[in-house]
Motif scaffolding. Structure first.
Motif, mmCIF file in Angstrom:
data_model
loop_
_atom_site.group_PDB
_atom_site.id
_atom_site.type_symbol
_atom_site.label_atom_id
_atom_site.label_comp_id
_atom_site.label_asym_id
_atom_site.label_seq_id
_atom_site.Cartn_x
_atom_site.Cartn_y
_atom_site.Cartn_z
ATOM 1 N N ARG A 39 7.940 5.503 12.879
ATOM 2 C CA ARG A 39 6.520 6.048 12.940
ATOM 3 C C ARG A 39 6.228 7.376 12.145
ATOM 4 N N LEU A 40 7.324 7.988 11.817
ATOM 5 C CA LEU A 40 7.276 9.087 10.790
ATOM 6 C C LEU A 40 7.058 8.870 9.499
ATOM 7 N N ARG A 41 6.996 7.633 9.211
ATOM 8 C CA ARG A 41 6.872 7.213 7.701
ATOM 9 C C ARG A 41 6.033 6.043 7.584
ATOM 10 N N GLN A 42 5.128 5.883 8.671
ATOM 11 C CA GLN A 42 4.077 4.776 8.627
ATOM 12 C C GLN A 42 3.057 4.844 7.804
ATOM 13 N N ARG A 43 3.019 4.480 6.777
ATOM 14 C CA ARG A 43 1.941 4.619 5.604
ATOM 15 C C ARG A 43 1.727 3.489 4.670
ATOM 16 N N TRP A 44 0.625 3.140 4.093
ATOM 17 C CA TRP A 44 0.607 2.257 2.969
ATOM 18 C C TRP A 44 -0.126 2.866 1.836
ATOM 19 N N PRO A 45 0.112 2.763 0.722
ATOM 20 C CA PRO A 45 1.202 2.074 0.305
ATOM 21 C C PRO A 45 2.535 3.074 0.091
ATOM 22 N N SER A 46 3.713 2.456 0.122
ATOM 23 C CA SER A 46 5.008 3.409 -0.234
ATOM 24 C C SER A 46 5.122 3.606 -1.486
ATOM 25 N N PRO A 47 5.989 4.558 -2.035
ATOM 26 C CA PRO A 47 5.937 4.623 -3.418
ATOM 27 C C PRO A 47 6.880 3.815 -3.918
ATOM 28 N N ALA A 48 6.693 3.081 -5.201
ATOM 29 C CA ALA A 48 7.715 2.094 -5.916
ATOM 30 C C ALA A 48 9.088 2.617 -5.606
ATOM 31 N N ASP A 49 9.405 3.761 -5.968
ATOM 32 C CA ASP A 49 10.574 4.177 -6.190
ATOM 33 C C ASP A 49 11.492 4.620 -4.566
ATOM 34 N N ASP A 50 10.492 4.351 -3.713
ATOM 35 C CA ASP A 50 11.211 4.620 -2.150
ATOM 36 C C ASP A 50 10.275 3.839 -1.246
ATOM 37 N N PRO A 51 10.859 2.572 -1.215
ATOM 38 C CA PRO A 51 9.739 1.519 -0.557
ATOM 39 C C PRO A 51 9.928 1.766 0.922
ATOM 40 N N PHE A 52 10.883 2.184 1.431
ATOM 41 C CA PHE A 52 10.930 2.506 2.970
ATOM 42 C C PHE A 52 10.734 3.876 3.090
ATOM 43 N N ASP A 53 10.098 4.683 2.401
ATOM 44 C CA ASP A 53 9.610 5.928 2.405
ATOM 45 C C ASP A 53 10.490 7.199 3.154
ATOM 46 N N LEU A 54 11.606 6.831 2.762
ATOM 47 C CA LEU A 54 12.795 8.109 3.321
ATOM 48 C C LEU A 54 12.342 9.299 3.092
ATOM 49 N N GLU A 55 11.908 9.661 1.854
ATOM 50 C CA GLU A 55 11.774 11.253 1.521
ATOM 51 C C GLU A 55 10.431 11.696 2.736
ATOM 52 N N LEU A 56 9.569 10.852 2.930
ATOM 53 C CA LEU A 56 8.420 11.109 3.824
ATOM 54 C C LEU A 56 8.922 11.236 5.231
#
Length: 171
Positions: A39-56
């Motif tokens: 839930r802390l990374r649920q957005r669209w679209p994710s960055p191409a270099d971080d497809p699972f949005d770990l940084e967010l």
């Protein structure tokens, strides 16, 4: 602050077990918070270099964990996917806590049944493929301090996870 990250493949029961661990902590009067990292990374679209949005996810975990700590939580129970051992320290820093990691493991046939019950759309095949992919990643990455058997009823899994968490903290 102490944190437990419950990880494993999609469909293994990470969030369900995290909630049951939270219930056990509440029954023992331990101030805590349960956080579903998806839930802390649920957005669209994710960055191409971080497809699972770990940084967010890590940025949001840092803010949420700090808020829970300021509100009196002593323990954090996190549910999410930790693929690389090198990221353990990043999760610990974001949580502001000593981190213990439990990897839940279940037979792929059990995971498949859970995913089929949960996904009735085109996402099913992606989730099935991802579960198999993550099992291979976990077998090589050794991200965990201990493994929990998720083939049993949730209450039993949660009790085993709490017991494993306490044992891992003593080491």
């Amino acid at each position: 602050m102490r944190a437990l990250l419950i990880t494993g493949p999609v469909g293994v029961g990470k969030t369900t077990v995290a909630e049951a661990v939270g219930d056990a902590l509440a029954a023992a009067s331990v101030p805590h918070a349960v956080i579903d990292l998806d839930r802390l990374r649920q957005r669209w679209p994710s960055p191409a270099d971080d497809p699972f949005d770990l940084e967010l996810e890590l940025r949001n975990l840092s803010a949420v964990a700090r808020n829970y700590a300021e509100a009196g939580a002593h323990r954090l129970v996190l549910a999410g996917v930790l693929e690389r051992r090198a990221d353990r320290s990043r999760y610990a820093a974001a949580a502001g806590a000593k981190l213990t990691v439990c990897r839940l493991k279940a037979d792929l046939s059990v995971i498949r049944k859970r995913l089929v019950a949960r996904h009735h759309d085109s996402a099913l095949q992606w989730h099935l493929n991802r579960a198999e992919e993550l099992e291979k990643i976990f077998a090589e990455a050794w991200v965990e301090d201990f493994v929990g058997d998720a083939d049993q009823p949730v209450a039993e899994v949660a009790q085993d996870v709490v017991t494993g968490w306490l044992a891992a903290e003593r080491v």
